[in-house]
Design a protein around this motif. Structure first.
Motif, PDB file in Angstrom:
ATOM      1  N   VAL A 179      79.669 111.176 -61.574  1.00 50.70           N
ATOM      2  CA  VAL A 179      80.484 110.043 -61.113  1.00 50.70           C
ATOM      3  C   VAL A 179      80.085 108.779 -61.864  1.00 50.70           C
ATOM      4  CG1 VAL A 179      80.970 108.552 -59.137  1.00 50.70           C
ATOM      5  CG2 VAL A 179      80.954 111.028 -58.848  1.00 50.70           C
ATOM      6  N   ALA A 180      78.773 108.585 -62.029  1.00 50.63           N
ATOM      7  CA  ALA A 180      78.292 107.395 -62.739  1.00 50.63           C
ATOM      8  C   ALA A 180      78.816 107.360 -64.174  1.00 50.63           C
ATOM      9  CB  ALA A 180      76.761 107.373 -62.728  1.00 50.63           C
ATOM     10  N   LYS A 181      78.816 108.519 -64.850  1.00 50.96           N
ATOM     11  CA  LYS A 181      79.323 108.559 -66.223  1.00 50.96           C
ATOM     12  C   LYS A 181      80.821 108.230 -66.259  1.00 50.96           C
ATOM     13  CE  LYS A 181      75.967 111.991 -67.858  1.00 50.96           C
ATOM     14  NZ  LYS A 181      75.786 113.371 -68.377  1.00 50.96           N
ATOM     15  N   ARG A 182      81.565 108.752 -65.288  1.00 51.77           N
ATOM     16  CA  ARG A 182      83.008 108.509 -65.282  1.00 51.77           C
ATOM     17  C   ARG A 182      83.311 107.040 -64.986  1.00 51.77           C
ATOM     18  NH1 ARG A 182      86.653 113.085 -62.519  1.00 51.77           N
ATOM     19  NH2 ARG A 182      85.430 114.269 -64.046  1.00 51.77           N
ATOM     20  N   LEU A 183      82.541 106.447 -64.075  1.00 51.20           N
ATOM     21  CA  LEU A 183      82.743 105.026 -63.779  1.00 51.20           C
ATOM     22  C   LEU A 183      82.340 104.156 -64.959  1.00 51.20           C
ATOM     23  CD1 LEU A 183      81.448 104.808 -60.087  1.00 51.20           C
ATOM     24  CD2 LEU A 183      83.813 104.917 -60.886  1.00 51.20           C
ATOM     25  N   ALA A 184      81.299 104.577 -65.692  1.00 52.00           N
ATOM     26  CA  ALA A 184      80.846 103.789 -66.839  1.00 52.00           C
ATOM     27  C   ALA A 184      81.936 103.675 -67.906  1.00 52.00           C
ATOM     28  CB  ALA A 184      79.585 104.415 -67.434  1.00 52.00           C
ATOM     29  N   GLU A 185      82.788 104.708 -68.005  1.00 49.16           N
ATOM     30  CA  GLU A 185      83.876 104.658 -68.976  1.00 49.16           C
ATOM     31  C   GLU A 185      84.926 103.617 -68.599  1.00 49.16           C
ATOM     32  OE1 GLU A 185      85.355 108.611 -69.071  1.00 49.16           O
ATOM     33  OE2 GLU A 185      83.549 109.466 -70.005  1.00 49.16           O
ATOM     34  N   LEU A 186      84.995 103.259 -67.316  1.00 46.86           N
ATOM     35  CA  LEU A 186      85.995 102.297 -66.855  1.00 46.86           C
ATOM     36  C   LEU A 186      85.443 100.887 -66.711  1.00 46.86           C
ATOM     37  CD1 LEU A 186      87.603 104.478 -64.023  1.00 46.86           C
ATOM     38  CD2 LEU A 186      88.432 104.171 -66.356  1.00 46.86           C
ATOM     39  N   GLN A 187      84.111 100.743 -66.724  1.00 45.94           N
ATOM     40  CA  GLN A 187      83.493  99.439 -66.480  1.00 45.94           C
ATOM     41  C   GLN A 187      83.810  98.459 -67.603  1.00 45.94           C
ATOM     42  OE1 GLN A 187      81.635  97.981 -63.958  1.00 45.94           O
ATOM     43  NE2 GLN A 187      81.906  96.207 -65.286  1.00 45.94           N
ATOM     44  N   PRO A 188      84.428  97.316 -67.303  1.00 49.38           N
ATOM     45  CA  PRO A 188      84.681  96.307 -68.343  1.00 49.38           C
ATOM     46  C   PRO A 188      83.366  95.765 -68.916  1.00 49.38           C
ATOM     47  CG  PRO A 188      86.010  95.901 -66.373  1.00 49.38           C
ATOM     48  CD  PRO A 188      85.019  96.958 -66.013  1.00 49.38           C
ATOM     49  N   GLU A 189      83.409  95.366 -70.178  1.00 49.93           N
ATOM     50  CA  GLU A 189      82.202  94.882 -70.841  1.00 49.93           C
ATOM     51  C   GLU A 189      81.679  93.604 -70.205  1.00 49.93           C
ATOM     52  OE1 GLU A 189      82.928  94.465 -74.962  1.00 49.93           O
ATOM     53  OE2 GLU A 189      83.312  96.602 -75.317  1.00 49.93           O
ATOM     54  N   SER A 190      82.554  92.808 -69.621  1.00 47.44           N
ATOM     55  CA  SER A 190      82.111  91.530 -69.061  1.00 47.44           C
ATOM     56  C   SER A 190      81.362  91.688 -67.746  1.00 47.44           C
ATOM     57  CB  SER A 190      83.326  90.614 -68.839  1.00 47.44           C
ATOM     58  OG  SER A 190      84.199  91.197 -67.872  1.00 47.44           O
ATOM     59  N   GLY A 191      81.441  92.856 -67.142  1.00 52.01           N
ATOM     60  CA  GLY A 191      80.824  93.051 -65.833  1.00 52.01           C
ATOM     61  C   GLY A 191      79.643  93.997 -65.889  1.00 52.01           C
ATOM     62  N   LEU A 192      79.314  94.556 -64.737  1.00 53.32           N
ATOM     63  CA  LEU A 192      78.140  95.422 -64.608  1.00 53.32           C
ATOM     64  C   LEU A 192      78.462  96.535 -63.625  1.00 53.32           C
ATOM     65  CD1 LEU A 192      75.071  95.760 -65.348  1.00 53.32           C
ATOM     66  CD2 LEU A 192      74.583  94.547 -63.202  1.00 53.32           C
ATOM     67  N   LEU A 193      78.018  97.750 -63.963  1.00 51.61           N
ATOM     68  CA  LEU A 193      78.133  98.905 -63.073  1.00 51.61           C
ATOM     69  C   LEU A 193      76.759  99.183 -62.469  1.00 51.61           C
ATOM     70  CD1 LEU A 193      79.564 101.422 -61.896  1.00 51.61           C
ATOM     71  CD2 LEU A 193      79.023 102.608 -64.036  1.00 51.61           C
ATOM     72  N   ALA A 194      76.702  99.328 -61.160  1.00 51.96           N
ATOM     73  CA  ALA A 194      75.415  99.525 -60.478  1.00 51.96           C
ATOM     74  C   ALA A 194      75.574 100.583 -59.398  1.00 51.96           C
ATOM     75  CB  ALA A 194      74.910  98.215 -59.862  1.00 51.96           C
ATOM     76  N   ARG A 195      74.461 101.203 -59.078  1.00 52.66           N
ATOM     77  CA  ARG A 195      74.417 102.107 -57.921  1.00 52.66           C
ATOM     78  C   ARG A 195      73.654 101.395 -56.810  1.00 52.66           C
ATOM     79  NH1 ARG A 195      70.739 107.296 -56.766  1.00 52.66           N
ATOM     80  NH2 ARG A 195      71.795 108.071 -54.904  1.00 52.66           N
ATOM     81  N   LEU A 196      74.312 101.251 -55.658  1.00 53.52           N
ATOM     82  CA  LEU A 196      73.704 100.528 -54.545  1.00 53.52           C
ATOM     83  C   LEU A 196      72.807 101.414 -53.708  1.00 53.52           C
ATOM     84  CD1 LEU A 196      76.801  98.442 -53.394  1.00 53.52           C
ATOM     85  CD2 LEU A 196      75.037  97.842 -55.051  1.00 53.52           C
ATOM     86  N   GLY A 197      72.936 102.716 -53.865  1.00 51.66           N
ATOM     87  CA  GLY A 197      72.155 103.651 -53.072  1.00 51.66           C
ATOM     88  C   GLY A 197      73.057 104.683 -52.434  1.00 51.66           C
ATOM     89  N   GLY A 198      72.524 105.883 -52.198  1.00 52.29           N
ATOM     90  CA  GLY A 198      73.328 106.929 -51.587  1.00 52.29           C
ATOM     91  C   GLY A 198      74.525 107.249 -52.458  1.00 52.29           C
ATOM     92  N   ASP A 199      75.717 107.205 -51.885  1.00 54.07           N
ATOM     93  CA  ASP A 199      76.941 107.490 -52.636  1.00 54.07           C
ATOM     94  C   ASP A 199      77.775 106.228 -52.845  1.00 54.07           C
ATOM     95  OD1 ASP A 199      77.656 107.088 -50.052  1.00 54.07           O
ATOM     96  OD2 ASP A 199      78.958 108.829 -49.870  1.00 54.07           O
ATOM     97  N   GLU A 200      77.115 105.066 -52.882  1.00 53.36           N
ATOM     98  CA  GLU A 200      77.806 103.797 -53.086  1.00 53.36           C
ATOM     99  C   GLU A 200      77.520 103.241 -54.471  1.00 53.36           C
ATOM    100  OE1 GLU A 200      78.630 101.625 -48.810  1.00 53.36           O
ATOM    101  OE2 GLU A 200      77.141 100.798 -50.167  1.00 53.36           O
ATOM    102  N   PHE A 201      78.590 102.808 -55.146  1.00 57.95           N
ATOM    103  CA  PHE A 201      78.491 102.176 -56.451  1.00 57.95           C
ATOM    104  C   PHE A 201      79.181 100.812 -56.382  1.00 57.95           C
ATOM    105  CE2 PHE A 201      78.271 106.697 -57.105  1.00 57.95           C
ATOM    106  CZ  PHE A 201      77.333 106.865 -58.105  1.00 57.95           C
ATOM    107  N   ALA A 202      78.828  99.962 -57.329  1.00 59.06           N
ATOM    108  CA  ALA A 202      79.457  98.639 -57.403  1.00 59.06           C
ATOM    109  C   ALA A 202      79.845  98.356 -58.848  1.00 59.06           C
ATOM    110  CB  ALA A 202      78.513  97.559 -56.883  1.00 59.06           C
TER     111      ALA A 202
END
Length: 739
Positions: free
Chosen positions: A365-388
């Motif tokens: 899931v993290a890899k798939r979300l990383a492909e969508l993350q805009p360069e100006s922002g940040l992809l993070a895992r908040l814990g458990g099954d939550e991402f931001a």
């Protein structure tokens, strides 16, 4: 000559000293060589003993396994191979395991890729060895024959010929692997080792170089299976240099020293060399320590800002990023947006397939979300099954909505983890900073609030934060607080609505309904607080309160002479999840002393369907105790005829949505007629809810639905008013009562 006479003693001493130095050095050199050879021979013998110990350990291991298996009741000959993986865990040098029956046929083998080649063949054909001479309670080592993987492989055989099934436990010992493991542990650094056959063929080679093979080789002969094996060990140049003593050289140097000054010079030089080496070693240790400390500090800094599982930024790094982004937005008209993504039903994957596979899913899931993350922002895992995910410098929330749609689309595609095809969806909360002085915690809290609403709306959806949503959440929190206080302070009350025989207008039963009386005396309707009670779990103490209060009141009415009066109480889905519900219901019946057949429990169609097996057992148990069961709001849920067949239902209650437009609405009339026909066919009682007009009464009674309840007869009223109604009119409702 006279000139030289001054040096006679010095020359003689020099000659004699030189000769003595040569003799002493030669003797010491010879002794040193003998010690080196003896040390190599001892090392070889020690290595040979360790190899023997490892072989014996595997022999005893197979023997122990055979005895344990032989003592297992109802065993089959090859059942011990089911534990092949565990056996290889404890004895990794077993490359294969065989079960050979007493006739010498290989019946089974582990692993399976070996089994397909040799199962069903003769052991003698495979190995060239007969098992006829092997007796019970003995252990044998033989050559592996055709089933060996390398020339040194041997077979360990433990026969079991005393009881059925009779046969032979056989293990193929990977001697080459065993030798590698043993040498890795016991062979000194710099020592070379090999095994040769009697015809000088190298069977095993653990040598990097052969420079000192001829001069320093230590040899030991082992007789194995009618052949001679020569174990050979020799040192590398570095190893030989370490083994040699420096004493002969020092003696030679000392003897050649002509004067004390030379000896002192050599001593000073030696001391300086030692100190230089110590200083160099100290510097190396210092450099290593500095490098290790820098590595640890970098690792700690990484872990402080990254998620260990996925390698994404963690909550701390996300807050720092948002803080910088929000400060930057103060100087422009651009905004900062945040998405919180929660995977739907991820717990089901963990529970069903284990946390290891769940972790792999999170990585994917993290890899798939990383492909969508805009360069100006940040992809993070908040814990458990939550991402931001964050987006910086956006003009409006529409950019966030577009990103959320892409995320939902990406998550809806299947994930391939190991041999599993998994499907997950996500719920997303969106928020954009509302003010220039907004803090990261404010933005994330708003996104989390929107996520909460998205999960309420269903799976695979997103929701945008708004002030109205914030106000609704605060109102809900306040309502939960007040409801909890109302439950604890017993500010709840039970009202009763009569069920009427519409032909005779006689009260035949009552339905107990909970009402929340606020501190100011106002009544808060169930539609407002029951959903909150369901979500928070307060529905259980509320439902228990209603059941006990209503049964206690029913007992009072029975004691007043209305002994045939029947009572209906609603059960919630949360209550059915309690393992003690059956005991509680029976305890209330026993405590209040009411007849169990006059208690009717109502459940909605959805509650009936959820967890059908456990609910069916529960309802059959209630019916055995005499309690009546009713389906409330029939027709608006699943309306499946199959559960009517399997569930011990007594009563169907036609939902008010079908009754309210009777008799004018043709569709409602048709549906109502169908439900009545169905109930009559299944011999079920009927109750019509929401009866408000005489026309509805006529329609229902003409078609066989006699029992009804609704505002035409009475609204839900307190027990005191219900007592007056029951006693004043002797159970009859001659007129409409509005309360």
């Amino acid at each position: 000559m006279h000139y030289f006479s001054h040096f006679r003693q010095a020359i003689a001493a020099g000659v004699i000293g030189f000769l003595l130095t040569l003799i002493a050095s030669s003797v010491l050199w010879y002794i040193d060589n003998q010690k080196v050879r003896a040390s190599l021979q001892n090392e070889l013998m020690s290595l040979q003993r360790e190899v023997g110990k490892e072989v014996r350990a595997h022999v005893f291991g197979l023997t122990w396994i055979a005895r344990q298996h032989a003592d297992t009741p109802n065993r089959t000959g090859d059942s011990w191979l089911n534990e092949g993986e565990i056996i290889q865990t404890y004895y990794p040098n077993f490359s294969a395991l065989l079960w050979v029956n007493e006739r010498g046929t290989i019946e089974a083998a582990y692993p399976s890729d070996l089994a397909k080649d040799i199962v069903g063949t003769s052991f003698a054909d495979q190995t060239g060895q007969s098992l006829e001479s092997i007796r019970h309670n003995s252990r044998h080592l033989i050559q592996a024959g055709a089933i060996k993987n390398n020339p040194l492989d041997i077979l360990i055989i433990t026969p079991h010929l005393a009881t059925q099934p009779k046969g032979y436990y056989v293990a193929i010992l990977n001697s080459e692997q065993l030798l590698h493991a043993t040498l890795a542990t016991y062979l000194a650094d710099g020592s070379m080792f090999q095994i040769r056959s009697s015809d000088n063929k190298v069977l095993f080679d653990f040598a990097g170089q052969n420079k000192h093979y001829d001069a320093w080789r230590a040899t030991s002969t082992v007789h194995s299976f009618e052949q001679e094996l020569h174990f050979e060990l020799w040192p590398s140049p570095e190893r030989l240099s370490e083994m040699r003593s420096h004493l002969p050289l020092l003696v030679l140097l000392a003897g050649l020293s002509a004067t004390g000054l030379m000896t002192a010079s050599l001593y000073v030089l030696g001391v300086s060399r030692v100190r230089a080496q110590e200083l160099a070693d100290t510097n190396i240790d210092l450099y290593i320590e500095i490098e290790e400390r820098e590595r640890v500090e970098k690792r700690m800094a990484y872990l402080a800002s990254h998620d260990l599982l996925t390698g994404l930024a963690n909550r701390h790094a996300l807050n720092e990023h948002l803080e910088k982004a929000l400060k930057g937005c103060n100087c422009s008209d651009k905004r900062v947006g945040a998405l919180i993504i929660d995977l739907d039903n991820f717990k089901d994957v963990n529970d069903a397939l284990g946390h290891t596979l769940g972790d792999e899913l999170l990585k994917s899931v993290a890899k798939r979300l990383a492909e969508l993350q805009p360069e100006s922002g940040l992809l993070a895992r908040l814990g458990g099954d939550e991402f931001a995910m964050t987006v910086v410098n956006i003009p409006s929330v529409s950019a966030l909505e577009h990103l959320a749609e892409n995320v939902l689309e990406a998550l809806n595609k299947q994930f391939y983890i190991e041999d599993y095809e998994l499907f997950v969806s996500g719920s997303i909360g969106l928020a954009i900073n509302q003010a220039s002085d907004e803090e990261p915690d404010d933005l994330m809290r708003n996104a989390d609030t929107a996520l909460y609403r998205a999960k309420e709306l269903g799976r695979s959806v997103y929701h945008v934060y708004s002030h109205k949503l914030h106000e609704e959440l605060n109102a809900r929190i306040e309502l939960v607080k007040r409801l909890r206080e109302a439950v604890e302070n017993e500010h709840l009350s039970v009202y009763y609505q009569p069920k009427i025989d519409m032909a005779s207008r006689r009260i035949v039963g009552l339905e107990a309904l909970v009402r929340w009386i606020d501190e100011d005396g106002s009544i808060i309707g169930p539609d407002e607080f029951i959903p909150v009670a369901e979500d928070t779990g307060l529905i259980i103490p509320i439902s228990n309160f209603v059941l006990k209060t209503a049964c206690t009141q029913l007992k009072r009415w029975h004691d007043m002479g209305m002994s045939d009066l029947q009572l209906s109480v609603n059960l919630s889905g949360k209550q059915l999840q309690s393992p003690d519900l059956m005991d509680y219901i029976l305890s209330v019946i026993d405590e209040t002393g009411i007849p169990s057949h006059l208690l009717e429990l109502e459940l909605t169609e959805q509650v009936f369907i959820e967890n059908i097996k456990s609910h069916t057992n529960f309802m059959h148990a209630l019916r055995e105790e005499g309690v009546t069961l009713a389906i409330d709001d029939f027709g608006v849920g699943y309306s499946s005829l199959s559960y009517l067949k399997h569930f011990p239902v007594n009563v169907l209650k036609i939902d008010r949505s079908f009754v309210q437009d009777l008799p004018d609405d043709k569709d409602d009339a048709t549906i109502t007629q169908t439900i009545i026909n169905l109930a009559n066919s299944l011999d079920l009682e009927l109750v019509a809810e929401g009866v408000e007009t005489e026309e509805q009464v006529s329609f229902l009674t003409e078609r066989g639905c006699i029992i009804g309840q609704g505002f035409l007869f009475s609204r839900p009223i307190p027990s005191s008013e219900m007592t007056e109604l029951l006693t004043r009119y002797e159970g009859l409702v001659p007129i409409q009562i509005i309360s």
